[in-house]
Design a protein around this motif. Structure first.
Motif, PDB file in Angstrom:
ATOM      1  N   PHE A 156       0.756  -1.251  -0.137  1.00 31.06           N
ATOM      2  CA  PHE A 156       0.099  -0.018   0.078  1.00 31.06           C
ATOM      3  C   PHE A 156       0.870   1.152   0.025  1.00 31.06           C
ATOM      4  CE2 PHE A 156      -3.652  -2.635   0.732  1.00 31.06           C
ATOM      5  CZ  PHE A 156      -4.566  -1.975   0.190  1.00 31.06           C
ATOM      6  N   HIS A 157       2.142   1.250   0.546  1.00 33.03           N
ATOM      7  CA  HIS A 157       2.820   2.476   0.622  1.00 33.03           C
ATOM      8  C   HIS A 157       3.392   2.752  -0.840  1.00 33.03           C
ATOM      9  CE1 HIS A 157       6.201   4.977   1.209  1.00 33.03           C
ATOM     10  NE2 HIS A 157       7.166   4.188   0.812  1.00 33.03           N
ATOM     11  N   ALA A 171      -4.735   2.675   5.580  1.00 38.01           N
ATOM     12  CA  ALA A 171      -4.727   3.644   6.531  1.00 38.01           C
ATOM     13  C   ALA A 171      -3.238   4.086   6.890  1.00 38.01           C
ATOM     14  CB  ALA A 171      -5.431   3.724   7.690  1.00 38.01           C
ATOM     15  N   LYS A 172      -2.515   2.924   7.409  1.00 40.10           N
ATOM     16  CA  LYS A 172      -0.973   3.311   7.833  1.00 40.10           C
ATOM     17  C   LYS A 172      -0.311   3.845   6.504  1.00 40.10           C
ATOM     18  CE  LYS A 172      -1.409  -0.152  11.172  1.00 40.10           C
ATOM     19  NZ  LYS A 172      -0.646  -1.085  12.089  1.00 40.10           N
ATOM     20  N   ALA A 173      -0.416   3.427   5.223  1.00 39.92           N
ATOM     21  CA  ALA A 173       0.165   4.069   4.216  1.00 39.92           C
ATOM     22  C   ALA A 173      -0.050   5.400   4.093  1.00 39.92           C
ATOM     23  CB  ALA A 173      -0.004   3.073   2.976  1.00 39.92           C
ATOM     24  N   LEU A 174      -1.195   5.724   4.266  1.00 40.11           N
ATOM     25  CA  LEU A 174      -1.720   7.253   3.990  1.00 40.11           C
ATOM     26  C   LEU A 174      -1.123   8.171   5.099  1.00 40.11           C
ATOM     27  CD1 LEU A 174      -5.486   6.654   3.264  1.00 40.11           C
ATOM     28  CD2 LEU A 174      -3.649   7.639   1.713  1.00 40.11           C
ATOM     29  N   ILE A 175      -0.662   7.455   6.253  1.00 39.44           N
ATOM     30  CA  ILE A 175      -0.137   8.586   7.118  1.00 39.44           C
ATOM     31  C   ILE A 175       1.313   8.572   7.341  1.00 39.44           C
ATOM     32  CG2 ILE A 175      -2.058   8.507   8.708  1.00 39.44           C
ATOM     33  CD1 ILE A 175      -0.635   6.349  10.622  1.00 39.44           C
ATOM     34  N   VAL A 176       2.040   7.921   6.302  1.00 37.28           N
ATOM     35  CA  VAL A 176       3.552   8.112   6.201  1.00 37.28           C
ATOM     36  C   VAL A 176       3.832   9.549   6.060  1.00 37.28           C
ATOM     37  CG1 VAL A 176       5.416   7.583   4.608  1.00 37.28           C
ATOM     38  CG2 VAL A 176       3.678   5.551   5.125  1.00 37.28           C
ATOM     39  N   LEU A 190       8.896   5.063   7.906  1.00 39.40           N
ATOM     40  CA  LEU A 190       8.047   4.082   7.318  1.00 39.40           C
ATOM     41  C   LEU A 190       7.374   3.336   8.608  1.00 39.40           C
ATOM     42  CD1 LEU A 190       8.706   2.237   4.303  1.00 39.40           C
ATOM     43  CD2 LEU A 190       7.000   4.063   4.359  1.00 39.40           C
ATOM     44  N   LEU A 191       8.513   2.774   9.498  1.00 41.22           N
ATOM     45  CA  LEU A 191       8.023   2.109  10.511  1.00 41.22           C
ATOM     46  C   LEU A 191       6.960   3.030  11.489  1.00 41.22           C
ATOM     47  CD1 LEU A 191      11.072  -0.254  11.866  1.00 41.22           C
ATOM     48  CD2 LEU A 191       9.126  -0.569  10.300  1.00 41.22           C
ATOM     49  N   GLU A 192       7.352   4.412  11.675  1.00 39.70           N
ATOM     50  CA  GLU A 192       6.441   5.041  12.488  1.00 39.70           C
ATOM     51  C   GLU A 192       4.998   5.169  12.000  1.00 39.70           C
ATOM     52  OE1 GLU A 192       7.653   6.864  14.970  1.00 39.70           O
ATOM     53  OE2 GLU A 192       5.331   7.792  15.418  1.00 39.70           O
ATOM     54  N   ALA A 193       4.736   4.885  10.730  1.00 38.14           N
ATOM     55  CA  ALA A 193       3.331   5.022  10.124  1.00 38.14           C
ATOM     56  C   ALA A 193       2.819   3.497  10.250  1.00 38.14           C
ATOM     57  CB  ALA A 193       3.587   5.316   8.672  1.00 38.14           C
ATOM     58  N   PHE A 194       3.692   2.459  10.234  1.00 38.57           N
ATOM     59  CA  PHE A 194       3.242   1.062  10.274  1.00 38.57           C
ATOM     60  C   PHE A 194       3.059   0.785  11.781  1.00 38.57           C
ATOM     61  CE2 PHE A 194       4.315  -3.468  11.149  1.00 38.57           C
ATOM     62  CZ  PHE A 194       3.338  -3.870  10.441  1.00 38.57           C
TER      63      PHE A 194
END
Ligand code: PSV
Ligand code: MN
Length: 404
Positions: A283-284, A325-330, A351-355
């Protein structure tokens, strides 16, 4: 559990990271995950099919169940059909019925792997008469697309060989190209042909379309509206699917997905259940590609063998929402800066921060704003739908996805 009360704090933290939370919410509301008709019926392994009380027995029940999943999530408005599993006499009436259920017919999947004639292949079979029969089925599916308004022909071939020397591999390649070029001519206006690959099974020596490169090369020969379909289960262990996705997106040839999860290969488990990081990475890449990803079709291709069909399907949709959702908040600005500075760990940790962010409050808020249950899973369990269909339909194996 309703996480909406935690939303304001999360929104504040995301805004502090420079994320436009309203834009993220709009994107989540516009997400579109297609569910497969075959996921609502009974299915199994080659060892056994276990009947689930209330499992859909025909395409009408499958559409009704798909409509229910859409009512609970608001993001699953279309249903893929498999022909002949879902064959009917009147496709106009079927489309009307789908609409009554709150959904529309999505991708049409020809089935070229269940006739006795296809033992040695379908469109790559050594016998021209069998190839003709297979091509006629592909054309029939294009006509069904016309009648149902479907814009996607989703192709997967079981064709291949089991033993070295069994058939001429290059000749089979030519037969494949010939049939797909012909099929392409029958696509309805504005429709696309998605070519799926799989490296093994049921053929074990070679599969005619074994990987994304072969599907891509074949798509190029057919035309602009032929693209590659990535089924997440169809790769060897260790394959970097996100890389394939990025490459195909950049080439404008990523047509769509069949989502599922696998521990070994093509296990058809719930998407995101075995490797949520992989799903997030995919998704990222999709979010990073921006407009290049706008026509990508997101389809689930799963069968629920020991679990409730409705719960399995719902969890699958939820897992796709979570990964998106996680990919959108990177934080893409910081990510880019760190990439350009050569800051390996800094970029990776962005990246991990969002994941690692718990996006449940964000999704609960989005659902509430969409007018669907904040916790659809809890809703399903407390609702009477599953109980009612179990009583009405009973426990039977009839009408499943063809796996009995
Ligand atoms: C084959 O393994 C596959 O992934 C294809 O997409 C089929 O259409 C689907 O599963 C259902 O058998
Ligand atoms: Mn598939």
């Amino acid at each position: 559990m309703d996480y909406t009360t935690d939303y304001p704090r999360l929104a504040e933290r995301l805004a502090a990271r420079g994320i436009d939370v309203d834009a993220v919410k709009e994107k989540l509301k516009a997400q579109h995950i297609e569910t497969p008709s075959w996921g609502y019926g009974n299915s199994g392994t080659r060892f056994q099919v276990f009947a689930w009380p209330g499992a859909a027995r025909n395409i009408h029940e499958k559409l009704a169940d798909a409509g229910y999943i859409h009512r609970l999530t608001g993001v699953a408005p279309t249903v893929a059909i498999h022909i002949p599993w879902d064959k009917v006499d009147d496709y106009q009436a079927l489309s009307d019925y789908a609409r009554e259920c709150g959904v529309a017919i999505g991708a049409v999947n020809p089935n070229l792997f269940q006739e006795q004639d296809y033992k040695l292949g379908s469109i790559t079979h050594p016998n021209p008469a069998v190839r003709e029969e297979a091509l006629a089925h592909l054309i029939e599916c294009c006509e069904i697309m016309e009648k149902t308004g479907s814009k996607l022909l989703s192709l997967w071939f079981a064709d291949g060989t089991n033993y070295a020397g069994q058939d001429d591999i290059r000749e089979r390649k030519h037969r494949m190209e010939e049939a797909l070029k012909e099929t392409y001519k029958h696509l309805p206006d504005g429709a696309r042909m998605l070519i799926e690959y799989k490296f093994f099974e049921p053929a074990f020596y070679h599969t005619d379309l074994a990987d994304w490169g072969m599907a891509y090369a074949t798509a190029l020969k057919c035309g602009e509206r032929a693209q590659v379909l990535v089924d997440t289960g169809h790769h060897a262990q260790g394959t970097n699917i996100a890389h394939i996705v990025a490459f195909l997106l950049d080439e404008g040839r990523l047509g769509g997905f069949h989502f599922n999860a696998r521990k070994y290969a093509d296990d058809d488990l719930i998407v995101g259940s075995t490797n949520p990081l992989e799903l997030f990475e995919i998704f990222h890449e999709l979010v990073s590609a921006g407009d290049r990803a706008k026509d990508v079709a997101y389809m689930i291709d799963q069968c629920f063998n020991i679990e409730s069909k409705l719960e399995g399907m719902l969890q699958s949709v939820i897992n796709c929402q979570t990964a998106y959702a996680k990919a959108l908040i990177v934080d893409r600005k910081t990510l880019r800066e760190r990439q350009q500075e050569g800051d390996v760990m800094g970029a990776h940790r962005t990246l991990l921060e969002a994941f690692e962010t718990d996006v449940r409050p964000l999704l609960a808020q989005v659902r509430t704003e969409m007018g669907v249950p904040a916790d659809p899973f809890e809703y399903l369990r407390s609702d009477s739908y599953a109980k009612r269909i179990a009583e009405e339909r009973g426990v039977g194996l009839v009408g499943a996805g063809g796996f009995q």
